[in-house]
Design an enzyme around this catalytic site. Structure first.
Site, mmCIF file in Angstrom:
data_model
loop_
_atom_site.group_PDB
_atom_site.id
_atom_site.type_symbol
_atom_site.label_atom_id
_atom_site.label_comp_id
_atom_site.label_asym_id
_atom_site.label_seq_id
_atom_site.Cartn_x
_atom_site.Cartn_y
_atom_site.Cartn_z
ATOM 1 N N LEU A 1 -0.698 -3.524 9.289
ATOM 2 C CA LEU A 1 -1.284 -2.190 9.261
ATOM 3 C C LEU A 1 -2.544 -2.257 8.400
ATOM 4 O O LEU A 1 -2.516 -2.827 7.307
ATOM 5 C CB LEU A 1 -0.292 -1.197 8.646
ATOM 6 C CG LEU A 1 -0.772 0.243 8.718
ATOM 7 C CD1 LEU A 1 -0.593 0.792 10.131
ATOM 8 C CD2 LEU A 1 -0.035 1.119 7.719
ATOM 9 N N LYS B 1 0.746 2.644 13.474
ATOM 10 C CA LYS B 1 1.690 3.217 12.501
ATOM 11 C C LYS B 1 2.719 4.029 13.277
ATOM 12 O O LYS B 1 2.625 5.256 13.363
ATOM 13 C CB LYS B 1 0.912 4.064 11.475
ATOM 14 C CG LYS B 1 1.645 4.256 10.164
ATOM 15 C CD LYS B 1 0.697 4.700 9.075
ATOM 16 C CE LYS B 1 1.391 5.095 7.781
ATOM 17 N NZ LYS B 1 2.177 4.057 7.136
ATOM 18 N N TYR C 1 2.809 8.156 13.043
ATOM 19 C CA TYR C 1 2.777 8.983 11.839
ATOM 20 C C TYR C 1 1.662 8.539 10.914
ATOM 21 O O TYR C 1 1.027 7.492 11.122
ATOM 22 C CB TYR C 1 4.135 8.963 11.130
ATOM 23 C CG TYR C 1 4.453 7.686 10.362
ATOM 24 C CD1 TYR C 1 4.763 6.506 11.020
ATOM 25 C CD2 TYR C 1 4.416 7.668 8.968
ATOM 26 C CE1 TYR C 1 5.055 5.346 10.307
ATOM 27 C CE2 TYR C 1 4.709 6.519 8.248
ATOM 28 C CZ TYR C 1 5.032 5.364 8.917
ATOM 29 O OH TYR C 1 5.306 4.222 8.216
HETATM 30 N N1 PDD Z 1 3.456 2.983 4.458
HETATM 31 N N2 PDD Z 1 1.849 -1.681 5.709
HETATM 32 C C1 PDD Z 1 2.945 -0.996 6.073
HETATM 33 C C2 PDD Z 1 3.912 -1.629 7.009
HETATM 34 C C3 PDD Z 1 3.156 0.313 5.578
HETATM 35 O O1 PDD Z 1 4.239 1.011 5.961
HETATM 36 C C4 PDD Z 1 2.221 0.868 4.668
HETATM 37 C C5 PDD Z 1 2.353 2.235 4.084
HETATM 38 C C6 PDD Z 1 1.098 0.099 4.314
HETATM 39 C C7 PDD Z 1 0.044 0.620 3.372
HETATM 40 O O2 PDD Z 1 -0.851 1.494 4.028
HETATM 41 P P1 PDD Z 1 -1.611 2.665 3.235
HETATM 42 O O3 PDD Z 1 -2.278 2.064 2.070
HETATM 43 O O4 PDD Z 1 -2.561 3.204 4.220
HETATM 44 O O5 PDD Z 1 -0.551 3.662 2.808
HETATM 45 C C8 PDD Z 1 0.942 -1.171 4.868
HETATM 46 C C9 PDD Z 1 3.611 4.386 4.123
HETATM 47 C C10 PDD Z 1 3.222 4.770 2.742
HETATM 48 C C11 PDD Z 1 4.976 4.861 4.553
HETATM 49 O O6 PDD Z 1 5.430 4.395 5.585
HETATM 50 O O7 PDD Z 1 5.556 5.729 3.890
#
Ligand code: PDD
Length: 279
Positions: A202, A146, A32
């Site tokens: 991530l 992700k 996702y």
């Molecule tokens: N999650 N690390 C993890 C494990 C995450 O789930 C997320 C973000 C991030 C930050 O990544 P970014 O800046 O690209 O959003 C780091 C999203 C927001 C979610 O699962 O809803």
């Protein structure tokens, strides 16, 4: 009524259905993305689509759409969404097939997308900061993907919620990795530090944008491994994510971070990030 995209059609959310044997439901066999959009404009769309490509390649699922087609789809979703900031959620699973761990042959993927309102983080979080707890990082070794298989992250985040905290900061082999649903940045001896982008975290787009802002505005910064003791001695801590932007962490495991207030580096980056989002 909010409209969603499912396998080629735009339909009302209430009517969107997937078969019970979808491998996303049965195995969490999917990936996702979450893309923030301000005043109808996605932020860092190219980077998000590149990361989606990386996640798909990592689970050996061909990308069902071209970047141009993804962009059109996202624009169409945003055009139908209310006129507030939105987060766009994209999900691709390995499709519907009799339950078997091995990949099914020639099964079309399930492609789903939705936009939903994205409220700004509470003002109190920004002005006073939030508390976080730490836990051992007990996730798998492909945290760079992700994937929708998020059970370890959910259990860790729930521990934070039950402790009255906003995030769970993860430590693996004595080193900071990331948050359960965010990246963690540390200010140590005046320098902004981020853990290296490898298979253990991530590669957050918000974190990358924050580091770019630091570079552009001569804020000393470095991507390097961060020890647990550096984390605990930090002058400032912050979390970053697409939906939460930048949030100061002012209490870690019940102890104040620095002087217990959002620090100057965090406040500067918060202001710069607001500018980046546009007028
Ligand atoms: N999650 N690390 C993890 C494990 C995450 O789930 C997320 C973000 C991030 C930050 O990544 P970014 O800046 O690209 O959003 C780091 C999203 C927001 C979610 O699962 O809803």
């Amino acid at each position: 009524m909010s409209m969603v995209y499912l396998n080629g059609d735009f339909i009302p959310l209430e009517q969107a259905r997937i078969p019970i044997l979808d491998r996303g439901f049965i195995f969490g066999d999917g990936v996702y993305e979450v893309i923030p959009a301000y005043r109808g404009q996605p932020l860092a769309l190219e980077q998000h689509l590149q990361r989606l490509e990386h996640s798909l390649a990592g689970i050996r699922l061909p990308n069902p759409l071209t970047p141009v087609r993804w962009q059109q789809l996202i624009e169409q979703l945003l055009a139908q969404a209310p006129n507030t900031d939105q987060s766009v959620y994209l999900q691709i699973t390995r499709g519907v097939a009799p339950r078997d761990h091995a990949f099914p042959a020639q099964t079309p993927p399930t492609v789903f997308a939705l936009a939903k309102p994205m409220p700004a983080p509470p003002t109190q979080w920004i002005q006073e900061g939030v508390s976080a707890i730490t836990r051992p990082d007990n996730r798998w070794l492909r945290c760079d993907l992700k994937t929708t298989a998020l059970l370890a992250n959910l259990l860790l985040r729930q521990e934070a919620v039950e402790a009255g905290a906003v995030e769970c900061v993860l430590i693996r082999d004595g080193m900071l990795t990331e948050g359960a649903a965010s990246n963690i940045l540390v200010v140590h001896q005046g320098q902004l530090l981020a853990p290296p982008r490898n298979h253990l975290i991530l590669a957050g787009i918000t974190c990358a944008l924050t580091l770019e802002l630091a570079a552009r505005h001569q804020i000393p910064h470095q991507e390097r491994p961060i020890t647990e003791s550096e984390l605990r001695q930090a002058e400032e801590l912050m979390l970053t994510s697409s939906t939460r932007e930048i949030v100061p962490i002012t209490v870690l495991d019940g102890q104040p971070v620095g002087n217990g207030k959002p620090g100057p580096v965090t406040r500067r980056l918060l202001a710069l990030y607001q500018e980046l989002k546009g007028p």
